[in-house]
Design an enzyme around this catalytic site. Sequence first.
Site, PDB file in Angstrom:
ATOM      1  CG  HIS A  71      -7.052  -2.711   3.332  1.00 57.35           C
ATOM      2  ND1 HIS A  71      -6.073  -1.645   2.907  1.00 57.35           N
ATOM      3  CD2 HIS A  71      -8.066  -2.388   2.587  1.00 57.35           C
ATOM      4  CE1 HIS A  71      -6.820  -0.932   2.342  1.00 57.35           C
ATOM      5  NE2 HIS A  71      -8.065  -1.309   2.219  1.00 57.35           N
ATOM      6  N   GLY A 111     -15.367   3.087   4.207  1.00 57.15           N
ATOM      7  CA  GLY A 111     -14.219   3.603   3.846  1.00 57.15           C
ATOM      8  C   GLY A 111     -13.579   3.590   2.490  1.00 57.15           C
ATOM      9  CD  GLN A 112     -14.547  -0.423  -2.229  1.00 53.23           C
ATOM     10  OE1 GLN A 112     -15.797  -0.728  -1.647  1.00 53.23           O
ATOM     11  NE2 GLN A 112     -14.091  -0.769  -3.249  1.00 53.23           N
ATOM     12  CG  ASP A 164      -1.870   1.042   1.156  1.00 52.43           C
ATOM     13  OD1 ASP A 164      -3.254   0.511   0.817  1.00 52.43           O
ATOM     14  OD2 ASP A 164      -1.992   2.323   0.996  1.00 52.43           O
ATOM     15  CG  HIS A 181      -8.700  -2.854  -2.256  1.00 50.97           C
ATOM     16  ND1 HIS A 181      -9.812  -2.158  -3.048  1.00 50.97           N
ATOM     17  CD2 HIS A 181      -8.501  -2.195  -1.139  1.00 50.97           C
ATOM     18  CE1 HIS A 181      -9.951  -0.991  -2.187  1.00 50.97           C
ATOM     19  NE2 HIS A 181      -9.040  -1.004  -1.099  1.00 50.97           N
ATOM     20  CG  ASN A 223     -12.111  -0.233   4.235  1.00 49.20           C
ATOM     21  OD1 ASN A 223     -12.552  -0.785   5.239  1.00 49.20           O
ATOM     22  ND2 ASN A 223     -10.915   0.093   3.932  1.00 49.20           N
TER      23      ASN A 223
END
Length: 110
Positions: free
Chosen positions: A98, A89-90, A26, A96, A83
Amino acid sequence: MFARILRGEIPAEVLHEDEHCLAFLDVTPQAPTHFLVIPKREIATLSDATPQDEGLLGHLLVTAANVAKQLGVDEDGSRIVINNGAGAGQTVFHLHVHVLAGRTLAWPPG
Ligand code: 5GP
């Protein structure tokens, strides 16, 4: 945006690639180890996944665990997060996973 990473138009620190997914660090890490696992086939959010995606979703999780092992961060635990939607919070609408590790992770998350 992640499509551009898949096409090599944006550089990324790639940790793993196979025919179905890509794992990369990230760019704004929220933990000492923070990487993402994305499917090559674009699915906007987890809510957009269909029964046909079951195998792919399982593959993303197994890959997340394997890459964490490869990095040596699995033994102390890791947090796997998806998310799902803007309200959660996306910010990038290419599904994806995390993976966060390397520090104490509080529960519940913020
Ligand atoms: P979300 O908030 O959608 O769950 O997570 C998106 C993640 O993608 C964020 O953690 C953000 O730091 C990361 N991200 C956004 N743009 C890029 C990029 O261009 N490269 C990389 N490596 N990560 C990105």
